[in-house]
Design a protein around this motif. Structure first.
Motif, short mmCIF file in Angstrom:
data_model
loop_
_atom_site.label_atom_id
_atom_site.label_comp_id
_atom_site.label_asym_id
_atom_site.label_seq_id
_atom_site.Cartn_x
_atom_site.Cartn_y
_atom_site.Cartn_z
N GLU A 1 11.16 16.32 8.13
CA GLU A 1 10.21 16.06 7.04
C GLU A 1 9.81 17.37 6.37
O GLU A 1 9.26 18.26 7.00
N GLU B 1 2.38 6.13 3.91
CA GLU B 1 1.65 6.69 5.05
C GLU B 1 0.18 6.32 5.00
O GLU B 1 -0.36 6.09 3.92
N GLU C 1 7.52 9.19 13.81
CA GLU C 1 7.22 10.55 13.38
C GLU C 1 6.62 11.31 14.56
O GLU C 1 5.66 10.84 15.18
N ASN D 1 8.24 17.26 11.58
CA ASN D 1 7.68 18.01 10.45
C ASN D 1 8.14 19.47 10.50
O ASN D 1 8.08 20.11 11.55
N LYS E 1 8.09 9.83 1.44
CA LYS E 1 6.89 9.34 2.10
C LYS E 1 5.72 9.44 1.14
O LYS E 1 5.32 10.54 0.74
N ASP F 1 7.94 14.64 2.51
CA ASP F 1 6.61 14.27 3.00
C ASP F 1 5.55 14.44 1.90
O ASP F 1 5.75 15.20 0.96
CA CA Z 1 4.73 14.28 8.11
#
Ligand code: CA
Ligand code: C2E
Ligand code: CA
Length: 391
Positions: free
Chosen positions: A263, A350, A171, A231, A314, A293
Motif C-alpha cells: 500500500e 476504508e 491489511e 503499508n 483505497k 492508499d
Molecule cells: Ca493503509
C-alpha cells in the motif's frame, strides 16, 4: 571561552572566536546567516524551514545537533594546543514573535540561558511546549530502538470484504506492545520512525512478519486464499535497496509474491515519479501487487496514475466518514469508483463503520469494504478464531 581568555590572554581568545566563526560558516546547512552578537555569543538565522510547525521543529533539532557536534571538535590555536569547549544554544522560532526582531533575539537569549543552566553543550527552545515535544520525541525514538531489539512490535490484521461478505484481503497494521504503556498506536510512532530512519529496520520486520504469516496460513481454507497488504512509507520506497529487500524477504520466507500487496500513498508517488514507477515495475515483475492508499486526499495526476502498475484504490476514510452528511463526498466516491472501473482497478472503501455507510457505498458502485462495521484489526490468533464463524 572565558577560561581561555583569562588564562591565555585576549589574543588567544580572539583566535578562538575567529575559529568558531570559520567553522560556523562551513556548517552543512542550507540557507543560513550568521553573525557574532557580542562576547562569545553568535546568532544563526535559519531560513527555509518547513511551514509545518512539527516538521520545522525536527529540522531545527537536527541543525542544532549538527552545530553542537561541529563546535564540540577540538580547536588547534596558535599556541599549538587542542582546546575543546562547549556551546549552549537557545532557539526561538519566528512564529514566536513574527513582527519583533528585538523580541525574537531576546527570546533566543532567554532560551540560551536556560540551556546553559541545564548543563554544558545543550540546547533549549524558548517555547516550553516545543521543548517538551522534542524531549518526548527523543524518548520515543530511544524506546523504539529498544522495542526493535526486544521484539515488542506486533503485526495485526484487518479484513476486507466484498458485497457478499466474502473475505477478499487483509491489511497488516503494526502495533507496539510497550511493557509499561500498553498497546501504542502506529499513528503515534510511525511519524517518528519515518523521520528518524527507524522505519527502515521496522519496515523490514513488518514485511518479513507479514510474509511469514502468509506462509503459515497457506493451508488455511479462508485465510490462505487472500493477499496481505503491507503499508509502505515514502522513506522505505525511496531507499535504494527497497526492491532487493522485498525480494530477499520473499525468497527467505518462501511467501508467494502474488499474495503480497504493497500500500502506497499518493504523496509518496509524487516524490520521484519516474524512480518510483521503475521500482514498482520491478516488483510487479516479481508478482507483487499494489494498492493506492488514502486515495482522494493527495494530488494524483491522471496521466501517471495510468502508468503505475496498480491493482487497487483505497477510498480514504474521510470521505466515508461524512458520506451521510456531505453530498460532495458521495460525488467523490462515485467518481473514484468510475475511475477505478476505467483503469481496471478494484476499489475498497476504508473506515466503514455503519450499515448506512455500507448501503450508500454499494449505491455508489463500491464493491470492497474495510472497517469497524465488519471487523477491527486484531492479532493473527484472534482472526483465526473469529473468521470461520462468519462464513
Ligand atoms: Ca493503509
Ligand atoms: P492507514 O493505512 O490508512 O490504516 C487504516 C487505519 O484506519 C488503521 O489505523 C485502522 O485501524 C483504522 N481503521 C480501520 N477501520 C476503521 C473504522 O471503521 N473507523 C476508524 N475510525 N478507523 C478505522 P491504525 O492501525 O491506527 O494505523 C494508522 C496509520 O498508521 C495507518 O493508516 C498507516 O498510515 C500507519 N501504519 C499502520 N501500520 C503501518 C505499517 O505497518 N507500516 C507503515 N509504514 N505505516 C503503518
Ligand atoms: Ca488508508
Amino acid at each position: 571561552f572565558r577560561d581561555l581568555n583569562d588564562d591565555q590572554g585576549h589574543e588567544v581568545g580572539d583566535q578562538l572566536l575567529r575559529a568558531v566563526a570559520a567553522r560556523l560558516n562551513q556548517l552543512p546547512i542550507e540557507h543560513f546567516m550568521q553573525a557574532r552578537f557580542g562576547g562569545d555569543e553568535f546568532i544563526l538565522l535559519l531560513e527555509g524551514l518547513s511551514l509545518f510547525r512539527d516538521r520545522a521543529l525536527l529540522q531545527m533539532e537536527q541543525h542544532v545537533k549538527t552545530v553542537l557536534e561541529v563546535l564540540g571538535q577540538p580547536f588547534i590555536l596558535d599556541d599549538g594546543q587542542a582546546h575543546t569547549g562547549t556551546a549552549s544554544i537557545g532557539i526561538a522560532m519566528f512564529s514566536d514573535a513574527p513582527d519583533e526582531p528585538r523580541e525574537l533575539i531576546k527570546r533566543s537569549e532567554l532560551a540560551m540561558y536556560a540551556a546553559k543552566n541545564a548543563g554544558r553543550s545543550g540546547f533549549s527552545f524558548f517555547d516550553p511546549s516545543m521543548q517538551a515535544q522534542v524531549r518526548l520525541r527523543a524518548e520515543l525514538e530511544a524506546g523504539m530502538r529498544r522495542a526493535l531489539e526486544q521484539d515488542e512490535f506486533r503485526l495485526w490484521y484487518q479484513p476486507q470484504f466484498d458485497v457478499d461478505g466474502h473475505l477478499i484481503g487483509l491489511e497488516a497494521l503494526v502495533r507496539w506492545q510497550h511493557p509499561d504503556q500498553g498497546m501504542i498506536s502506529p499513528a503515534d510512532f510511525i511519524p517518528v520512525a519515518e523521520t528518524s530512519g527507524l522505519i527502515l529496520p521496522l519496515g523490514r520486520w513488518i514485511l518479513r512478519t507479514a510474509c511469514e504469516q502468509l506462509v503459515e496460513w497457506r493451508q488455511h481454507p479462508i485465510l490462505g486464499r487472500v493477499p496481505i497488504a503491507v503499508n509502505i512509507s515514502a522513506r522505505q520506497m525511496q531507499h535504494e535497496h527497497f526492491v532487493e529487500d522485498v525480494c530477499s524477504i520473499l525468497d527467505q520466507t518462501g511467501a508467494n509474491a502474488a499474495s503480497l500487496e504493497l500500500e502506497l500513498t499518493e504523496s509518496l508517488l509524487v516524490l520521484d515519479v519516474e524512480q518510483t514507477i521503475r521500482k514498482m515495475q520491478r516488483l510487479r515483475q516479481r508478482g507483487v501487487h499494489f494498492a493506492l492508499d488514502d486515495f482522494g486526499t493527495g494530488y494524483s495526476s491522471m496521466s501517471y496514475l495510468k502508468r503505475l502498475p496498480l491493482d487497487k484504490l483505497k477510498i480514504d476514510q474521510s470521505f466515508v466518514r461524512d458520506l451521510m452528511t456531505d453530498p460532495n463526498d458521495a460525488a467523490i466516491i462515485r467518481t473514484i469508483v468510475a475511475l477505478g472501473r476505467s483503469l481496471d482497478l478494484s476499489v475498497v472503501a476504508e473506515g466503514v463503520e455503519t450499515d448506512e455507510q455500507r448501503q450508500a457505498l454499494i449505491a455508489s458502485g463500491c464493491r470492497g469494504f474495510q472497517g469497524y462495521l465488519f471487523s477491527r484489526p486484531g492479532s493473527a490468533r484472534e482472526l483465526e478464531q473469529s473468521l470461520p464463524l462468519q462464513h
